[in-house]
Design an enzyme around this catalytic site. Structure first.
Site, PDB file in Angstrom:
ATOM      1  N   GLY A  29       0.817  -1.211   0.000  1.00 57.80           N
ATOM      2  CA  GLY A  29       0.000   0.000   0.000  1.00 57.80           C
ATOM      3  C   GLY A  29       0.846   1.254   0.000  1.00 57.80           C
ATOM      4  N   ASN A  30       0.206   2.382   0.258  1.00 53.22           N
ATOM      5  CA  ASN A  30       0.931   3.659   0.307  1.00 53.22           C
ATOM      6  C   ASN A  30       0.318   4.555   1.365  1.00 53.22           C
ATOM      7  OD1 ASN A  30      -1.112   5.553  -1.032  1.00 53.22           O
ATOM      8  ND2 ASN A  30      -0.955   3.903  -2.542  1.00 53.22           N
ATOM      9  N   ARG A  31       0.930   5.710   1.595  1.00 54.27           N
ATOM     10  CA  ARG A  31       0.558   6.578   2.721  1.00 54.27           C
ATOM     11  C   ARG A  31      -0.509   7.610   2.396  1.00 54.27           C
ATOM     12  NH1 ARG A  31       4.088   5.663   6.754  1.00 54.27           N
ATOM     13  NH2 ARG A  31       6.133   4.824   6.189  1.00 54.27           N
ATOM     14  N   SER A  32      -1.188   7.489   1.274  1.00 53.15           N
ATOM     15  CA  SER A  32      -2.198   8.497   0.942  1.00 53.15           C
ATOM     16  C   SER A  32      -3.358   8.453   1.945  1.00 53.15           C
ATOM     17  CB  SER A  32      -2.729   8.265  -0.469  1.00 53.15           C
ATOM     18  OG  SER A  32      -3.731   9.207  -0.752  1.00 53.15           O
ATOM     19  N   ALA A  96      -3.735   7.829  -4.974  1.00 55.56           N
ATOM     20  CA  ALA A  96      -2.402   7.271  -5.194  1.00 55.56           C
ATOM     21  C   ALA A  96      -2.601   5.809  -5.601  1.00 55.56           C
ATOM     22  CB  ALA A  96      -1.567   7.373  -3.929  1.00 55.56           C
TER      23      ALA A  96
END
Ligand code: C5P
Length: 221
Positions: A29-32, A96
């Site tokens: 995943g990502n930090r958005s 994102a």
């Protein structure tokens, strides 16, 4: 008060960040946080738009006046955005999106002992949803907006991306301490196809959102 310059316009906004499953409990995943996409949804609704918000893994309450579709993976986000974009005047890709996903998803939780050591995770490339939207607009006047987080050569990289993805506007975020990911504030340069860039000074994410809607309303008019 805000102008009602998006009255009667159908707007689709993606927000948050996609997750790509490795097994039933793990993902890439990502930090958005979804804060910028939600600010876009709130301000578009306040300016009169009919808003569909495609939210990927966002822990925020539904914005008033928007229809929210919750998704997890890039495949789900793509399906939801392409479906909603059919009759839309504007599509904004603020999410994102994972560039890659694991080639396979294990049906059972991968155990430490499975192979006696760490096994590589093989990745495959995800479709570029923004480029797809830019390549085949559902109507010639549909306005497509992308986002990009750039750390260096912001203008040159941004202009190349705007052209490559075929979008009308590209919001280039400055990434840094207290800016962009997970924060209330943002600072951005909005690149305009066939026009001059617009600078949005550091401020609340609503400021970036309103700058986008000003430019979108001008293009729709
Ligand atoms: O190429 P890059 O990831 O920097 O582009 C960011 C923009 O492209 C964002 O608007 C994002 O939502 C969109 N994107 C997409 N599909 C992908 C990757 C990015 O729509 N697979």
């Amino acid at each position: 008060g805000r102008p009602r310059d998006l009255a009667g316009r159908k707007v689709v906004i993606s927000a948050g960040g996609t997750r790509e499953a490795i097994d039933p409990v793990r993902y890439i995943g990502n930090r958005s946080s979804g804060l910028q996409g939600y600010a876009l949804a709130r301000t578009a609704a306040a300016r009169g738009a009919e808003v569909t918000l495609v939210a990927a893994n966002v822990a925020l309450p539904d914005p008033a006046g928007a229809t929210v579709v919750r998704v997890e993976s890039t495949a789900e986000l793509r399906e939801a955005v392409l479906t909603a974009s059919g009759g839309a005047d504007v599509v904004v890709m603020a999410a994102a999106v994972a560039d890659f996903r694991p080639a396979t998803r294990s049906d059972s939780k991968i155990k430490k002992s499975d192979a006696g050591g760490p096994e590589p995770i093989h990745l495959v490339t995800n479709p570029d949803i923004l480029a797809e939207l830019g390549a085949r607009r559902s109507t010639p006047s549909q306005v497509i907006v992308g986002f990009a987080a750039e750390t260096d050569d912001v203008l040159a990289n941004g202009q190349a991306k705007l052209a490559r993805k075929g979008c009308d506007l590209l919001v280039v975020n400055q990434v840094g301490p207290g800016l962009a990911f997970g924060t209330a504030d943002n600072a951005a340069t909005v690149l305009v196809a066939g026009g001059e860039p617009v600078e949005v000074p550091r401020g609340p994410k609503e400021d970036v959102a309103d700058a986008v809607w000003d430019l979108v309303a001008a293009r729709l008019a």
